[in-house]
Design a protein around this motif. Structure first.
Motif, mmCIF file in Angstrom:
data_model
loop_
_atom_site.group_PDB
_atom_site.id
_atom_site.type_symbol
_atom_site.label_atom_id
_atom_site.label_comp_id
_atom_site.label_asym_id
_atom_site.label_seq_id
_atom_site.Cartn_x
_atom_site.Cartn_y
_atom_site.Cartn_z
ATOM 1 N N GLU A 51 0.834 -1.215 0.000
ATOM 2 C CA GLU A 51 0.000 0.000 0.000
ATOM 3 C C GLU A 51 0.861 1.254 0.000
ATOM 4 N N GLU A 52 1.960 1.220 0.725
ATOM 5 C CA GLU A 52 2.866 2.378 0.762
ATOM 6 C C GLU A 52 3.509 2.611 -0.596
ATOM 7 N N GLU A 53 3.855 1.510 -1.282
ATOM 8 C CA GLU A 53 4.546 1.606 -2.564
ATOM 9 C C GLU A 53 3.577 1.890 -3.719
ATOM 10 N N HIS A 54 2.348 1.386 -3.612
ATOM 11 C CA HIS A 54 1.389 1.485 -4.720
ATOM 12 C C HIS A 54 0.030 1.957 -4.188
ATOM 13 N N SER A 55 0.026 3.141 -3.657
ATOM 14 C CA SER A 55 -1.205 3.675 -3.052
ATOM 15 C C SER A 55 -2.305 3.906 -4.078
ATOM 16 N N ASP A 56 -1.960 3.897 -5.352
ATOM 17 C CA ASP A 56 -2.958 4.117 -6.397
ATOM 18 C C ASP A 56 -3.698 2.847 -6.784
ATOM 19 N N VAL A 57 -3.293 1.697 -6.254
ATOM 20 C CA VAL A 57 -3.925 0.427 -6.613
ATOM 21 C C VAL A 57 -4.963 0.052 -5.559
ATOM 22 N N ASP A 58 -6.201 -0.101 -5.982
ATOM 23 C CA ASP A 58 -7.246 -0.602 -5.092
ATOM 24 C C ASP A 58 -7.090 -2.112 -4.967
ATOM 25 N N TYR A 59 -7.039 -2.595 -3.737
ATOM 26 C CA TYR A 59 -6.847 -4.036 -3.559
ATOM 27 C C TYR A 59 -7.720 -4.558 -2.425
ATOM 28 N N ASN A 60 -7.997 -5.838 -2.478
ATOM 29 C CA ASN A 60 -8.756 -6.533 -1.448
ATOM 30 C C ASN A 60 -7.913 -7.706 -0.975
ATOM 31 N N GLU A 61 -7.329 -7.583 0.207
ATOM 32 C CA GLU A 61 -6.609 -8.689 0.819
ATOM 33 C C GLU A 61 -7.638 -9.652 1.398
ATOM 34 N N ASN A 62 -7.633 -10.886 0.938
ATOM 35 C CA ASN A 62 -8.662 -11.847 1.323
ATOM 36 C C ASN A 62 -8.014 -13.041 2.017
ATOM 37 N N PRO A 63 -7.768 -12.950 3.340
ATOM 38 C CA PRO A 63 -7.175 -14.085 4.059
ATOM 39 C C PRO A 63 -8.223 -15.145 4.363
ATOM 40 N N ILE A 64 -7.879 -16.402 4.106
ATOM 41 C CA ILE A 64 -8.810 -17.512 4.296
ATOM 42 C C ILE A 64 -8.129 -18.547 5.175
ATOM 43 N N THR A 320 1.504 -5.643 -11.432
ATOM 44 C CA THR A 320 2.123 -4.731 -10.465
ATOM 45 C C THR A 320 2.332 -5.431 -9.128
ATOM 46 N N TRP A 321 1.307 -6.168 -8.676
ATOM 47 C CA TRP A 321 1.398 -6.906 -7.409
ATOM 48 C C TRP A 321 2.516 -7.936 -7.453
#
Length: 412
Positions: A51-64, A320-321
């Motif tokens: 998030e610090e490096e790519h604040s422009d990318v919307d992401y959903n961390e989905n831990p299962i 990017t990820w």
């Protein structure tokens, strides 16, 4: 990554070649199984750095969480089979990738070449991330599987010198001393099939050597060596906790931390739990590790990675990820808490504790790096399932050496 059975057969996933659809939307969705202990803190550090490096990318961390990644694996299988792939998911590279067939895509150009990862990572990681004449995964870090962790105080009370433990027989003598001289459990253990499998593999390596181990993996195993390994392991498992059939490895690892057990064999995610503990455990004073007896010159290789599904719902953001996953920033952020080491060849170790810097040095100097049998690198998921089934049927107490030996020889 914590362990679990294969998620689906090769045929069912390979049949997804050409399926259409996808997760849709513009949000990068990343699935992983690190929901507790060392894994949760490591994952938090990883995604905070992203998030610090790519604040422009919307992401959903989905831990299962749940079931040693079994729930994650099944979720991935269902999503891929349903034409609703996530953007990326945590999983093992190597033979484990074979089960996905064309359900995972090629990121050689967009990720590996674009970010210069081929020259930046160790050769073993580069090779293991290849699939279908391309690349389908990016390594995040490497765990070592031939550590034998111990509680320093318990061994001192038992009068055991860990440096003298250089064979299975010497380990059995040490376990006997702990049993007779202390109230601690000599060998903390979970009888989950994958736990038995990984300890069998190290006992095989330690007693019979690299060549015998690799011959077994390749289908040319010596039945007498397989049998002897089971006989030695049966003796070792005579010193485990009485509830081994009903607990998981995270619970018994707590006994090492509390001083209620002497030894545990696990990958060095066990060290991640010590590092992340709020008990202020100090390496060398409260806990320590030796190599599993007889494997002193080896580094039994395990790798965590993130995998790229085909028909990707967010291909640009996923690239990017994955470029980030292969970067120094990501690998330092994650591995310093996970108990693992970067697969990058040139990375600052300033953030790593002494145990991890020792592990990095051991990786660089190991004479052999045999692939882990229990975690997707050495054999495909079908073979691993067969091995675990043989253990579940024959070697999860009571211990049937003949049945387990036959099952192993048939499986490979």
């Amino acid at each position: 990554m914590l362990k679990g059975a294969g998620i689906a057969g090769t045929a069912s996933l390979a049949a997804l070649a050409g399926c259409t659809g996808g997760g849709g939307g513009d949000t990068l969705e990343v699935l992983h199984g690190w929901t507790g202990g060392d894994g949760a803190e490591a994952a938090d550090a990883l995604f905070s750095a992203f998030e610090e490096e790519h604040s422009d990318v919307d992401y959903n961390e989905n831990p299962i969480g749940g079931g040693g990644n079994t729930t994650l694996d099944q979720t991935v299988a269902n999503r891929l089979q349903g034409g609703d792939p996530p953007s990326s998911f945590a999983g093992w590279p190597g033979a484990n990738l074979e089960q996905y067939g064309d359900a995972v895509g090629d990121i050689e150009s967009e990720v590996w070449d674009e970010a210069g990862l081929k020259d930046a990572h160790v050769e073993e990681a580069v090779e293991l991330c290849q699939h279908n004449d391309g690349f389908s995964a990016v390594p995040l870090g490497s765990h070592r599987l031939n550590d034998l962790f111990y509680n320093v105080g318990v061994l001192e009370s038992a009068g055991v010198d860990p440096s003298s433990i250089d064979s299975a027989d010497a380990l059995i003598d040490a376990l006997d001393a702990v049993e007779s001289e202390t109230d601690a459990t000599p060998f903390a253990f979970s009888l989950a099939p994958w736990c038995i499998l990984q300890t069998w593999a190290q006992t095989m390596l330690g007693e019979h050597g690299y060549e015998a181990y690799m011959n077994f993996i390749e289908g040319n195993g010596d039945e007498s060596a397989v049998r002897d390994t089971f006989e030695k392991l049966e003796e070792i498992l005579g010193y485990i906790n009485s509830d081994a059939a009903s607990v998981d490895f995270t619970e018994v690892n707590q006994d090492i931390m509390s001083g209620d057990a002497a030894f545990i064999h696990q990958g060095n995610w066990a060290a991640g739990a010590y590092i992340s503990s709020d008990q202020d455990l100090e390496y060398g004073t409260d806990w320590d590790a030796i190599r599993y007896p007889g494997t002193e010159d080896y580094y039994t290789l395990h790798i965590d990675s993130f995998i790229y599904p085909a028909d990707n719902p967010t291909p640009d953001d996923t690239a990017t990820w994955l470029q980030f996953v292969g970067s120094e920033q990501a690998q330092v952020a994650f591995n310093q808490y996970k108990g693992s080491i970067p697969t990058l060849t040139d990375v600052s170790t300033d953030a790593f504790n002494t145990y991890l810097t020792d592990t990095i040095e051991d990786f660089d100097n190991a004479s052999e790096k045999p692939p882990t049998l229990a975690h997707g690198l050495a054999v495909d998921t079908s073979t691993q399932d067969d091995l675990e089934e043989a253990l579940n049927n024959n070697f999860a107490d009571p211990y049937d050496v003949d049945g387990a030996t036959s099952g192993f020889m048939d499986a490979v």
